[in-house]
Design a protein around this motif. Structure first.
Motif, PDB file in Angstrom:
ATOM      1  N   ALA A 169     -56.447  68.828 -50.900  1.00  0.00           N
ATOM      2  CA  ALA A 169     -55.656  70.050 -50.755  1.00  0.00           C
ATOM      3  C   ALA A 169     -54.199  69.682 -50.974  1.00  0.00           C
ATOM      4  O   ALA A 169     -53.782  68.559 -50.701  1.00  0.00           O
ATOM      5  CB  ALA A 169     -55.856  70.641 -49.366  1.00  0.00           C
ATOM      6  N   ALA A 170     -53.417  70.610 -51.488  1.00  0.00           N
ATOM      7  CA  ALA A 170     -51.982  70.416 -51.636  1.00  0.00           C
ATOM      8  C   ALA A 170     -51.295  71.276 -50.583  1.00  0.00           C
ATOM      9  O   ALA A 170     -51.528  72.481 -50.508  1.00  0.00           O
ATOM     10  CB  ALA A 170     -51.524  70.812 -53.034  1.00  0.00           C
ATOM     11  N   CYS A 171     -50.468  70.627 -49.766  1.00  0.00           N
ATOM     12  CA  CYS A 171     -49.816  71.313 -48.659  1.00  0.00           C
ATOM     13  C   CYS A 171     -48.313  71.356 -48.906  1.00  0.00           C
ATOM     14  O   CYS A 171     -47.654  70.312 -48.959  1.00  0.00           O
ATOM     15  CB  CYS A 171     -50.123  70.583 -47.353  1.00  0.00           C
ATOM     16  SG  CYS A 171     -49.360  71.310 -45.895  1.00  0.00           S
ATOM     17  N   GLU A 172     -47.768  72.552 -49.082  1.00  0.00           N
ATOM     18  CA  GLU A 172     -46.324  72.727 -49.236  1.00  0.00           C
ATOM     19  C   GLU A 172     -45.702  72.848 -47.847  1.00  0.00           C
ATOM     20  O   GLU A 172     -46.171  73.618 -47.007  1.00  0.00           O
ATOM     21  CB  GLU A 172     -46.029  73.976 -50.062  1.00  0.00           C
ATOM     22  CG  GLU A 172     -46.578  73.915 -51.480  1.00  0.00           C
ATOM     23  CD  GLU A 172     -46.365  75.221 -52.226  1.00  0.00           C
ATOM     24  OE1 GLU A 172     -45.396  75.945 -51.896  1.00  0.00           O
ATOM     25  OE2 GLU A 172     -47.164  75.524 -53.126  1.00  0.00           O
ATOM     26  N   LEU A 173     -44.615  72.086 -47.624  1.00  0.00           N
ATOM     27  CA  LEU A 173     -44.023  71.968 -46.303  1.00  0.00           C
ATOM     28  C   LEU A 173     -42.658  72.646 -46.216  1.00  0.00           C
ATOM     29  O   LEU A 173     -42.034  72.960 -47.238  1.00  0.00           O
ATOM     30  CB  LEU A 173     -43.876  70.489 -45.936  1.00  0.00           C
ATOM     31  CG  LEU A 173     -45.159  69.655 -45.955  1.00  0.00           C
ATOM     32  CD1 LEU A 173     -44.826  68.190 -45.733  1.00  0.00           C
ATOM     33  CD2 LEU A 173     -46.134  70.161 -44.907  1.00  0.00           C
ATOM     34  N   THR A 174     -42.192  72.813 -45.005  1.00  0.00           N
ATOM     35  CA  THR A 174     -40.904  73.455 -44.768  1.00  0.00           C
ATOM     36  C   THR A 174     -39.729  72.605 -45.237  1.00  0.00           C
ATOM     37  O   THR A 174     -38.611  73.122 -45.339  1.00  0.00           O
ATOM     38  CB  THR A 174     -40.727  73.774 -43.279  1.00  0.00           C
ATOM     39  OG1 THR A 174     -40.985  72.590 -42.497  1.00  0.00           O
ATOM     40  CG2 THR A 174     -41.676  74.876 -42.833  1.00  0.00           C
ATOM     41  N   ASP A 175     -39.945  71.321 -45.517  1.00  0.00           N
ATOM     42  CA  ASP A 175     -38.852  70.500 -46.037  1.00  0.00           C
ATOM     43  C   ASP A 175     -38.757  70.602 -47.557  1.00  0.00           C
ATOM     44  O   ASP A 175     -37.938  69.924 -48.179  1.00  0.00           O
ATOM     45  CB  ASP A 175     -39.007  69.036 -45.609  1.00  0.00           C
ATOM     46  CG  ASP A 175     -40.180  68.333 -46.286  1.00  0.00           C
ATOM     47  OD1 ASP A 175     -41.026  69.026 -46.888  1.00  0.00           O
ATOM     48  OD2 ASP A 175     -40.250  67.093 -46.198  1.00  0.00           O
ATOM     49  N   GLY A 176     -39.595  71.455 -48.159  1.00  0.00           N
ATOM     50  CA  GLY A 176     -39.566  71.658 -49.604  1.00  0.00           C
ATOM     51  C   GLY A 176     -40.473  70.724 -50.372  1.00  0.00           C
ATOM     52  O   GLY A 176     -40.626  70.877 -51.585  1.00  0.00           O
ATOM     53  N   GLY A 177     -41.087  69.758 -49.692  1.00  0.00           N
ATOM     54  CA  GLY A 177     -41.970  68.812 -50.358  1.00  0.00           C
ATOM     55  C   GLY A 177     -43.426  69.243 -50.293  1.00  0.00           C
ATOM     56  O   GLY A 177     -43.775  70.247 -49.668  1.00  0.00           O
ATOM     57  N   THR A 178     -44.276  68.461 -50.936  1.00  0.00           N
ATOM     58  CA  THR A 178     -45.715  68.730 -50.984  1.00  0.00           C
ATOM     59  C   THR A 178     -46.474  67.444 -50.693  1.00  0.00           C
ATOM     60  O   THR A 178     -46.106  66.377 -51.177  1.00  0.00           O
ATOM     61  CB  THR A 178     -46.133  69.266 -52.364  1.00  0.00           C
ATOM     62  OG1 THR A 178     -45.431  70.480 -52.633  1.00  0.00           O
ATOM     63  CG2 THR A 178     -47.630  69.552 -52.399  1.00  0.00           C
ATOM     64  N   LEU A 179     -47.523  67.559 -49.889  1.00  0.00           N
ATOM     65  CA  LEU A 179     -48.428  66.447 -49.623  1.00  0.00           C
ATOM     66  C   LEU A 179     -49.808  66.809 -50.153  1.00  0.00           C
ATOM     67  O   LEU A 179     -50.210  67.974 -50.091  1.00  0.00           O
ATOM     68  CB  LEU A 179     -48.525  66.158 -48.120  1.00  0.00           C
ATOM     69  CG  LEU A 179     -47.264  65.665 -47.421  1.00  0.00           C
ATOM     70  CD1 LEU A 179     -47.506  65.583 -45.916  1.00  0.00           C
ATOM     71  CD2 LEU A 179     -46.840  64.315 -47.967  1.00  0.00           C
ATOM     72  N   GLU A 180     -50.527  65.821 -50.656  1.00  0.00           N
ATOM     73  CA  GLU A 180     -51.885  66.036 -51.128  1.00  0.00           C
ATOM     74  C   GLU A 180     -52.830  65.113 -50.380  1.00  0.00           C
ATOM     75  O   GLU A 180     -52.516  63.953 -50.135  1.00  0.00           O
ATOM     76  CB  GLU A 180     -51.991  65.783 -52.634  1.00  0.00           C
ATOM     77  CG  GLU A 180     -51.268  66.818 -53.473  1.00  0.00           C
ATOM     78  CD  GLU A 180     -51.567  66.650 -54.952  1.00  0.00           C
ATOM     79  OE1 GLU A 180     -52.404  65.772 -55.285  1.00  0.00           O
ATOM     80  OE2 GLU A 180     -50.984  67.385 -55.753  1.00  0.00           O
ATOM     81  N   GLY A 181     -53.984  65.626 -50.025  1.00  0.00           N
ATOM     82  CA  GLY A 181     -54.977  64.809 -49.349  1.00  0.00           C
ATOM     83  C   GLY A 181     -56.070  65.659 -48.729  1.00  0.00           C
ATOM     84  O   GLY A 181     -56.112  66.881 -48.908  1.00  0.00           O
ATOM     85  N   ARG A 182     -56.944  64.998 -47.996  1.00  0.00           N
ATOM     86  CA  ARG A 182     -58.068  65.677 -47.360  1.00  0.00           C
ATOM     87  C   ARG A 182     -57.736  66.012 -45.910  1.00  0.00           C
ATOM     88  O   ARG A 182     -57.154  65.183 -45.198  1.00  0.00           O
ATOM     89  CB  ARG A 182     -59.309  64.782 -47.399  1.00  0.00           C
ATOM     90  CG  ARG A 182     -59.853  64.502 -48.789  1.00  0.00           C
ATOM     91  CD  ARG A 182     -60.943  63.446 -48.749  1.00  0.00           C
ATOM     92  NE  ARG A 182     -60.419  62.129 -48.378  1.00  0.00           N
ATOM     93  CZ  ARG A 182     -60.527  61.606 -47.165  1.00  0.00           C
ATOM     94  NH1 ARG A 182     -61.126  62.261 -46.180  1.00  0.00           N
ATOM     95  NH2 ARG A 182     -60.022  60.415 -46.898  1.00  0.00           N
ATOM     96  N   VAL A 183     -58.100  67.188 -45.477  1.00  0.00           N
ATOM     97  CA  VAL A 183     -57.933  67.554 -44.067  1.00  0.00           C
ATOM     98  C   VAL A 183     -58.992  66.793 -43.277  1.00  0.00           C
ATOM     99  O   VAL A 183     -60.192  66.990 -43.464  1.00  0.00           O
ATOM    100  CB  VAL A 183     -58.108  69.071 -43.861  1.00  0.00           C
ATOM    101  CG1 VAL A 183     -57.974  69.425 -42.376  1.00  0.00           C
ATOM    102  CG2 VAL A 183     -57.077  69.839 -44.685  1.00  0.00           C
ATOM    103  N   SER A 184     -58.550  65.887 -42.399  1.00  0.00           N
ATOM    104  CA  SER A 184     -59.499  65.004 -41.715  1.00  0.00           C
ATOM    105  C   SER A 184     -59.643  65.299 -40.228  1.00  0.00           C
ATOM    106  O   SER A 184     -60.644  64.917 -39.618  1.00  0.00           O
ATOM    107  CB  SER A 184     -59.078  63.536 -41.893  1.00  0.00           C
ATOM    108  OG  SER A 184     -57.803  63.308 -41.328  1.00  0.00           O
ATOM    109  N   ARG A 185     -58.668  65.957 -39.623  1.00  0.00           N
ATOM    110  CA  ARG A 185     -58.720  66.246 -38.183  1.00  0.00           C
ATOM    111  C   ARG A 185     -57.821  67.435 -37.895  1.00  0.00           C
ATOM    112  O   ARG A 185     -56.787  67.605 -38.538  1.00  0.00           O
ATOM    113  CB  ARG A 185     -58.256  65.014 -37.397  1.00  0.00           C
ATOM    114  CG  ARG A 185     -58.465  65.071 -35.892  1.00  0.00           C
ATOM    115  CD  ARG A 185     -59.920  64.849 -35.543  1.00  0.00           C
ATOM    116  NE  ARG A 185     -60.120  64.897 -34.104  1.00  0.00           N
ATOM    117  CZ  ARG A 185     -60.035  63.834 -33.291  1.00  0.00           C
ATOM    118  NH1 ARG A 185     -59.729  62.644 -33.797  1.00  0.00           N
ATOM    119  NH2 ARG A 185     -60.276  63.953 -32.008  1.00  0.00           N
ATOM    120  N   VAL A 186     -58.190  68.243 -36.911  1.00  0.00           N
ATOM    121  CA  VAL A 186     -57.392  69.405 -36.545  1.00  0.00           C
ATOM    122  C   VAL A 186     -57.229  69.445 -35.037  1.00  0.00           C
ATOM    123  O   VAL A 186     -58.210  69.339 -34.292  1.00  0.00           O
ATOM    124  CB  VAL A 186     -58.043  70.731 -37.032  1.00  0.00           C
ATOM    125  CG1 VAL A 186     -57.141  71.916 -36.707  1.00  0.00           C
ATOM    126  CG2 VAL A 186     -58.316  70.670 -38.530  1.00  0.00           C
TER     127      VAL A 186
END
Length: 208
Positions: free
Chosen positions: A55-72
């Motif tokens: 998944a690609a996650c856009e963040l409030t700092d303007g950046g993006t992280l990509e990876g698998r959601v592993s824990r919630v």
């Protein structure tokens, strides 16, 4: 025979009306269910599915992280990240990112995960519902693991979490490649949880 046909037509009509009513009720029921689904519950479904698709996650700092959601957790989720292809190699090559739910601006998901996360949305286990961000950061502080902290409106900070309180934590700043020693520390920051876009861990750990 004409009467037989007449009653058969009535039965067919009644069946059609029942089917239409059932479809209408199911549609209304689904709309009601969807109106109650939270982002956290969809993330729980993604973690439970164990998909290898990132998944690609856009963040409030303007950046993006990509990876698998592993824990919630209660107000956060963990993203097992693939390093993005930008120039920030050292800052981006974290093994795991802890992302507050409030720091998410948008998620980009493959179509199967998009639909599956809606269908299988669930609150998750009781422990996950109770485990807040502060609890996790206190565990990270206890382990003395180096972190990269992404903060909205500022450059990424590198160091070690000395302590985590109710709504903030103390970060000892030092080079990302060095352990926390007195001679390596260049300063300190007190960072509110509300300012965090993501916390990247320098080494893989088993989350509590």
């Amino acid at each position: 025979m004409r009467w037989d046909r007449f009653f058969e037509d009535l039965e067919d009509q009644l069946d059609s009306e029942w089917e239409a009513e059932r479809a209408a009720l199911e549609t209304e029921s689904e709309r009601l269910r969807l109106s109650r689904v939270t982002l956290r519950e969809r993330l729980v479904a993604l973690a439970a599915a164990g998909t290898a698709r990132p998944a690609a996650c856009e963040l409030t700092d303007g950046g993006t992280l990509e990876g698998r959601v592993s824990r919630v957790g209660a107000d956060w989720f963990a993203l097992a990240a693939d390093p993005p292809g930008d120039g920030l190699r050292r800052a981006a090559s974290r093994a795991l990112w802890i992302v507050p739910l409030d720091a998410v601006r948008a998620l980009t998901l493959p179509a199967p995960d998009l639909l599956g996360s809606v269908r299988d949305a669930a609150p998750g286990d009781t422990l996950g519902q109770r485990m807040g961000l502060g609890f996790v950061l206190r565990d990270v502080a206890r382990r003395r693991v180096g972190v990269t902290v992404r903060v909205a409106g500022a450059a990424a900070l590198h160091g070690t979490i000395d302590r985590a309180a109710a709504d903030h934590f103390d970060l000892a700043l030092h080079d990302i490649d060095q352990p926390r020693r007195a001679g390596a520390v260049t300063g300190f920051r007190v960072i509110p949880f509300a300012a965090i876009a993501a916390v990247g861990l320098a080494a893989p750990i088993a989350l509590p």
